[in-house]
Design a protein around this motif. Structure first.
Motif, mmCIF file in Angstrom:
data_model
loop_
_atom_site.group_PDB
_atom_site.id
_atom_site.type_symbol
_atom_site.label_atom_id
_atom_site.label_comp_id
_atom_site.label_asym_id
_atom_site.label_seq_id
_atom_site.Cartn_x
_atom_site.Cartn_y
_atom_site.Cartn_z
ATOM 1 N N LEU A 152 29.013 35.683 42.671
ATOM 2 C CA LEU A 152 30.379 35.200 42.831
ATOM 3 C C LEU A 152 31.157 36.642 42.413
ATOM 4 C CD1 LEU A 152 32.495 33.130 43.332
ATOM 5 C CD2 LEU A 152 32.704 33.018 40.626
ATOM 6 N N VAL A 153 31.775 37.139 43.348
ATOM 7 C CA VAL A 153 32.564 38.376 43.287
ATOM 8 C C VAL A 153 34.008 38.223 42.569
ATOM 9 C CG1 VAL A 153 33.639 40.325 44.531
ATOM 10 C CG2 VAL A 153 31.517 39.311 45.356
ATOM 11 N N CYS A 154 34.385 38.850 41.699
ATOM 12 C CA CYS A 154 35.778 38.748 41.203
ATOM 13 C C CYS A 154 36.384 40.144 40.943
ATOM 14 C CB CYS A 154 35.570 37.904 39.891
ATOM 15 S SG CYS A 154 34.503 38.632 38.661
ATOM 16 N N GLY A 155 37.779 40.184 40.793
ATOM 17 C CA GLY A 155 38.310 41.542 41.119
ATOM 18 C C GLY A 155 38.799 41.761 39.495
ATOM 19 N N THR A 156 39.805 42.997 39.536
ATOM 20 C CA THR A 156 40.407 43.496 38.312
ATOM 21 C C THR A 156 41.612 43.602 38.283
ATOM 22 O OG1 THR A 156 39.884 45.621 38.709
ATOM 23 C CG2 THR A 156 38.160 44.869 37.877
ATOM 24 N N TYR A 157 42.382 43.192 39.420
ATOM 25 C CA TYR A 157 43.827 43.047 39.434
ATOM 26 C C TYR A 157 44.494 42.283 38.649
ATOM 27 C CZ TYR A 157 42.567 38.651 42.005
ATOM 28 O OH TYR A 157 42.134 37.378 42.092
ATOM 29 N N LEU A 158 45.658 42.331 38.312
ATOM 30 C CA LEU A 158 46.432 41.485 37.575
ATOM 31 C C LEU A 158 46.359 39.937 37.922
ATOM 32 C CD1 LEU A 158 47.989 41.516 34.660
ATOM 33 C CD2 LEU A 158 50.161 41.706 36.345
ATOM 34 N N GLY A 159 45.856 39.075 37.223
ATOM 35 C CA GLY A 159 45.669 37.664 37.543
ATOM 36 C C GLY A 159 44.344 37.423 37.943
ATOM 37 N N ALA A 160 43.382 38.417 38.288
ATOM 38 C CA ALA A 160 42.103 38.208 38.438
ATOM 39 C C ALA A 160 41.367 37.320 37.299
ATOM 40 C CB ALA A 160 41.317 39.318 38.645
ATOM 41 N N LEU A 161 41.740 37.330 36.407
ATOM 42 C CA LEU A 161 41.017 36.445 35.055
ATOM 43 C C LEU A 161 41.284 35.244 35.346
ATOM 44 C CD1 LEU A 161 41.804 38.788 32.028
ATOM 45 C CD2 LEU A 161 39.496 38.391 32.969
#
Length: 209
Positions: free
Chosen positions: A134-143
């Protein structure tokens, strides 16, 4: 030994194709038999096939492709079509059965993207019952997006094999801060941190798949 991994994400444009293509290359470099496929694709222009996600995987043509850059259900409807979910699952299983070595199945969009009026990518993952990256990001809101995706997956008893924390372009949040905040909420899931230029990290991940 034959093994399949499904690669999905907490949203769109987070690096699924980058990860799939990178793992494909890393496995090839390690001398391992590997295939990568993307069964469903929207925003596909046959005249620009070489620029498509499926071309980046060296996978030839995709099985379900639509021109409109929309969710698969809407993109198919624009062409007067629909996706037969059972056929998609059967096609995927056939690809799994005929693959020698490692098969990487890249999904479309995030885990809750609709495929049909009744099914999402999450249902596809559950039906295949294979390990999930599962790929997740680091942008604001990603959490929030990541924890929401994990909660949705738990409803179908899907526990990702690895969370892939992939550095988002131009993010105001560092990958270190994202990792620090995400870790205590991840339920002990293994988290792999990958920057976009981390070829060595891709090779390490490939070696444990």
């Amino acid at each position: 030994m034959n093994k399949t991994y499904f690669i999905s994400a907490t949203g769109t444009e987070l690096g699924k194709t980058w990860l799939t293509a990178g793992l494909f290359k890393a496995c090839r470099d390690q001398g391992r038999p590997v295939r990568a496929i993307k069964p469903v694709m929207s925003g596909y222009d046959p005249a620009r096939h070489e620029d498509s996600d499926v071309a980046k995987l060296g996978a030839g043509r995709t099985a379900w492709s639509y021109r409109a850059p929309l969710s698969p259900d809407l993109a198919a409807a624009k062409e007067g079509k629909s996706i037969d979910f059972d056929a998609l699952v059967a096609w995927s299983r056939d690809e799994m059965a005929r693959t020698e070595g490692l098969l990487l199945i890249e999904g479309i969009g995030g885990v809750m993207v609709p495929l049909t009026s009744r099914h999402t990518v999450r249902d596809w993952i559950a039906a295949l019952d294979v390990p999930l990256l599962l790929v997740c990001g680091t942008y604001l809101g990603a959490l929030s997006h990541t924890l929401t995706a994990l909660a949705a997956l738990r409803e179908l008893n899907i526990r990702p094999a690895h969370l892939i924390l992939n550095e988002s372009f131009g993010s105001s949040v560092s990958i270190e801060d994202t990792l620090a905040s995400l870790t205590p909420h991840a339920g002990g899931l293994p988290i792999v941190v990958l920057r976009r230029d981390d070829a060595a990290g891709l090779a390490r991940l490939a070696s444990i798949l």
